[in-house]
Write a protein that holds these residues in place. Structure first.
Motif, PDB file in Angstrom:
ATOM      1  N   THR A   1       0.859  -1.193   0.000  1.00 18.12           N
ATOM      2  CA  THR A   1       0.000   0.000   0.000  1.00 18.12           C
ATOM      3  C   THR A   1       0.893   1.239   0.000  1.00 18.12           C
ATOM      4  O   THR A   1       1.134   1.845   1.040  1.00 18.12           O
TER       5      THR A   1
ATOM      6  N   LEU B   1       2.480   4.928  -0.174  1.00 17.26           N
ATOM      7  CA  LEU B   1       2.046   6.250   0.251  1.00 17.26           C
ATOM      8  C   LEU B   1       2.653   7.277  -0.697  1.00 17.26           C
ATOM      9  O   LEU B   1       3.877   7.327  -0.859  1.00 17.26           O
TER      10      LEU B   1
ATOM     11  N   TYR C   1      -0.977  13.281   2.081  1.00 19.45           N
ATOM     12  CA  TYR C   1      -0.463  12.055   1.456  1.00 19.45           C
ATOM     13  C   TYR C   1      -1.629  11.168   1.018  1.00 19.45           C
ATOM     14  O   TYR C   1      -2.653  11.092   1.692  1.00 19.45           O
TER      15      TYR C   1
ATOM     16  N   LEU D   1      -2.820   7.357   0.295  1.00 21.83           N
ATOM     17  CA  LEU D   1      -2.521   5.945   0.574  1.00 21.83           C
ATOM     18  C   LEU D   1      -3.181   5.100  -0.508  1.00 21.83           C
ATOM     19  O   LEU D   1      -4.401   4.951  -0.527  1.00 21.83           O
TER      20      LEU D   1
ATOM     21  N   TYR E   1      -3.101  -1.707   7.054  1.00 24.70           N
ATOM     22  CA  TYR E   1      -2.520  -0.677   6.192  1.00 24.70           C
ATOM     23  C   TYR E   1      -2.453   0.695   6.847  1.00 24.70           C
ATOM     24  O   TYR E   1      -1.725   1.579   6.388  1.00 24.70           O
ATOM     25  N   TYR E   2      -3.158   0.904   7.938  1.00 25.78           N
ATOM     26  CA  TYR E   2      -3.014   2.180   8.650  1.00 25.78           C
ATOM     27  C   TYR E   2      -1.684   2.230   9.403  1.00 25.78           C
ATOM     28  O   TYR E   2      -1.035   3.289   9.462  1.00 25.78           O
TER      29      TYR E   2
ATOM     30  N   ALA F   1       0.979   2.782   6.692  1.00 28.53           N
ATOM     31  CA  ALA F   1       1.033   4.193   6.274  1.00 28.53           C
ATOM     32  C   ALA F   1       1.793   5.030   7.295  1.00 28.53           C
ATOM     33  O   ALA F   1       2.630   5.875   6.930  1.00 28.53           O
TER      34      ALA F   1
ATOM     35  N   GLN G   1       5.465   4.406   7.033  1.00 30.59           N
ATOM     36  CA  GLN G   1       6.026   5.046   5.836  1.00 30.59           C
ATOM     37  C   GLN G   1       6.252   6.533   6.063  1.00 30.59           C
ATOM     38  O   GLN G   1       7.268   7.093   5.625  1.00 30.59           O
TER      39      GLN G   1
ATOM     40  N   VAL H   1      -3.429  11.584   5.981  1.00 33.14           N
ATOM     41  CA  VAL H   1      -3.431  10.476   5.033  1.00 33.14           C
ATOM     42  C   VAL H   1      -4.825  10.372   4.431  1.00 33.14           C
ATOM     43  O   VAL H   1      -5.828  10.349   5.153  1.00 33.14           O
TER      44      VAL H   1
ATOM     45  N   ASP I   1      -7.221   8.049   2.136  1.00 33.54           N
ATOM     46  CA  ASP I   1      -7.383   6.717   1.546  1.00 33.54           C
ATOM     47  C   ASP I   1      -7.787   6.834   0.080  1.00 33.54           C
ATOM     48  O   ASP I   1      -8.804   7.471  -0.243  1.00 33.54           O
TER      49      ASP I   1
END
Length: 497
Positions: A90, A92, A100, A102, A241-242, A245, A248, A422, A424
């Motif tokens: 995933t 970023l 950003y 994601l 995936y949170y 992120a 990252q 972030v 999505d």
């Protein structure tokens, strides 16, 4: 780790049993009985780990009745380079210093649902083994577009499982419909429903709650389960995936360790943003959750007023996966917000069934508003957001991501909160190429959907997602259609009972 029903009228169950059942027999949704926060040190130990290692860490915490080997092998198979052929599962992407994107759409069907539905078949088959269930599992799916194809792709040709997807005939994009109707596999069925997504979802829920129909199914050696986010096994992998992120951002020196971020999620069924909330419960540093809706803004209104009212016009939009008025996962969220008060949940959802609305108390609303903000983006605003993002950042976004992009901008204008955010991105822009190209060119385009895809590629210089290449030339394999009142009859015909 044990799991409770939000309605409080069913026993505690293991993770495997919660995943196998999908929906609790009392009509509620399964949630973890208790979620303990990881220490900051434990979280930061994972910042240099791969996506697969982060996934194993999160899943092992929640799936205590699965062995480490079972989880690690499932993760390795689901998040392979073949399924997600990018350096980061995933990635970023930076827009500017504190915004950003994601990208959650690098899986086999170009939608964020792949991140859960590539691993869920492994978890479900293991769950059936652990429960000593020899009957064939019948996965029922209601989809507003993306879940259907992702579930079909994930469960295709899985032994001991049959998957049946219901989608609203006039409520999905051309590409979404073609993706579903061309799916192969000996165990897949696709049915278009005469109605909207809420009709599909209600029909599937009614099947689950019909005890006599379930008994008839079991007498014929079938057991129901679900691949919608009502199933904990669908929601759980989205937590991963949170954390990815966040790590990252740290590794790119965008934030410091422990610094809070804002998370903006385009959502209709509240599942994706609920996964972000569970990440927060585990210790992910979050300042605000921005819940982004389209014209079907039932969630925005609820977060502002505490009144959940579905007695309103249902609008078909260019972000069809969010064209939802009944947000299933809101029930899980309210159960958490009321400290697992099942009596209160039953009362509110009784009111919803009888009056199409309910109102929560001020104390619960204040607790929600301390962390959650509701924003919405009208159709013309989402189109402008697509054009703006392309002009300013040379970056293509689909209409759902555009709703989130626009909602974040509105929140910032109103609050002056410039916390690193972030956004999505839930689908490849090529899944909704007509809406994207028309927004950029600010004109209606009459040519075929697949000609538009080529034009969008030429304009942007970006690669067409592999899930869409050649789709127009694939053979249609599924032609079933039924009314919303005939779903049980359709199931009987499909399963020959």
């Amino acid at each position: 780790m044990e799991y409770l029903s939000t309605r409080g009228k069913f026993k505690r169950v293991s993770a495997a049993e919660a995943i196998r059942l999908g929906l609790s027999p009392d009509g509620g949704l399964f949630v973890p009985a208790q979620v303990e926060k990881f220490s900051r040190e434990e979280i930061m130990e994972k910042k240099d780990k791969s996506y697969q290692e982060i996934a194993s860490w999160i899943l092992k915490y929640f799936l205590s009745d699965y062995s480490s080997r079972e989880i690690e092998e499932s993760v390795k198979a689901a998040y392979s380079e073949q399924n997600f052929p990018v350096e980061k599962v995933t990635p970023l992407k930076k827009l500017d210093n504190n915004r950003y994107i994601l990208e959650l759409w690098h899986g086999p069907t170009a939608a964020f649902k792949d991140l859960a539905l590539q691993i869920m078949p492994y978890l479900l088959v293991l769950a059936a083994d652990k429960s000593d269930v020899d009957d064939e599992i019948v996965i029922l799916v209601a989809t507003s577009g993306d879940t259907g194809k992702a579930a079909l792709e994930g469960f295709k040709d899985v032994e001991g499982v049959k998957i049946i997807v219901f989608y609203p005939e006039a409520g999905v994009s051309r590409v979404q419909k073609d993706q579903m109707k061309t799916t192969g596999g000996s165990n897949t069925e696709v049915v278009s429903l005469q109605g909207n997504f809420d009709d599909c979802q209600n029909a599937v829920k009614e099947v689950f709650s019909d005890k006599s129909f379930k008994a008839k199914m079991e007498a014929n050696s079938y057991r129901f389960s679900s691949a919608n986010s009502i199933n904990w096994g669908r929601l759980l992998p989205q937590i991963v995936y949170y954390f990815s992120a966040y790590f990252q951002l740290i590794n790119d020196n965008a934030i410091s360790e422990g610094e809070e971020i804002n998370i903006t999620v385009p959502t209709g069924n509240f599942g994706n943003i609920l996964a972000a909330y569970y990440a927060y419960k585990l210790g992910l540093p979050v300042n605000k959750f921005i819940c982004a809706s389209n014209d079907n803004k039932v969630l925005t209104d609820f977060l502002k007023t505490g009144v959940y009212d579905i007695d309103r016009e249902f609008k078909k939009t260019i972000s069809p996966s969010m064209d939802i008025l009944i947000s299933s996962n809101l029930e899980r969220f309210l159960f958490e917000m009321t400290e697992h008060d099942s009596e209160q949940i039953n009362q509110w959802y009784k009111e919803l069934k009888e009056n199409n609305s309910f109102k929560i108390d001020q104390e619960t609303l204040a607790k929600i508003q301390a962390k959650f903000v509701g924003q919405f983006s009208q159709e013309d605003e989402a189109k402008k957001a697509i054009k703006l993002c392309y002009q300013d950042f040379d970056y293509l976004i689909d209409p759902h991501t555009a709703v989130a992009f626009d909602s974040l901008n509105k929140y910032r204008d109103q609050s002056s909160d410039l916390t690193t955010a972030v956004i999505d991105s839930t689908a490849s822009p090529y899944k909704f190429s007509r809406a994207v190209l028309e927004a950029i060119k600010n004109e209606k385009i009459a040519v075929d959907e697949y000609r538009i895809i080529e034009e969008l590629k030429q304009l942007s210089g970006t690669e067409i997602h592999r899930a869409i290449k050649g789709l127009e030339n694939m053979d249609e394999k599924h032609k079933r259609n039924c009314s919303k009142n005939k779903v049980k009859e359709e199931l009987k015909d499909i399963l020959a009972i």
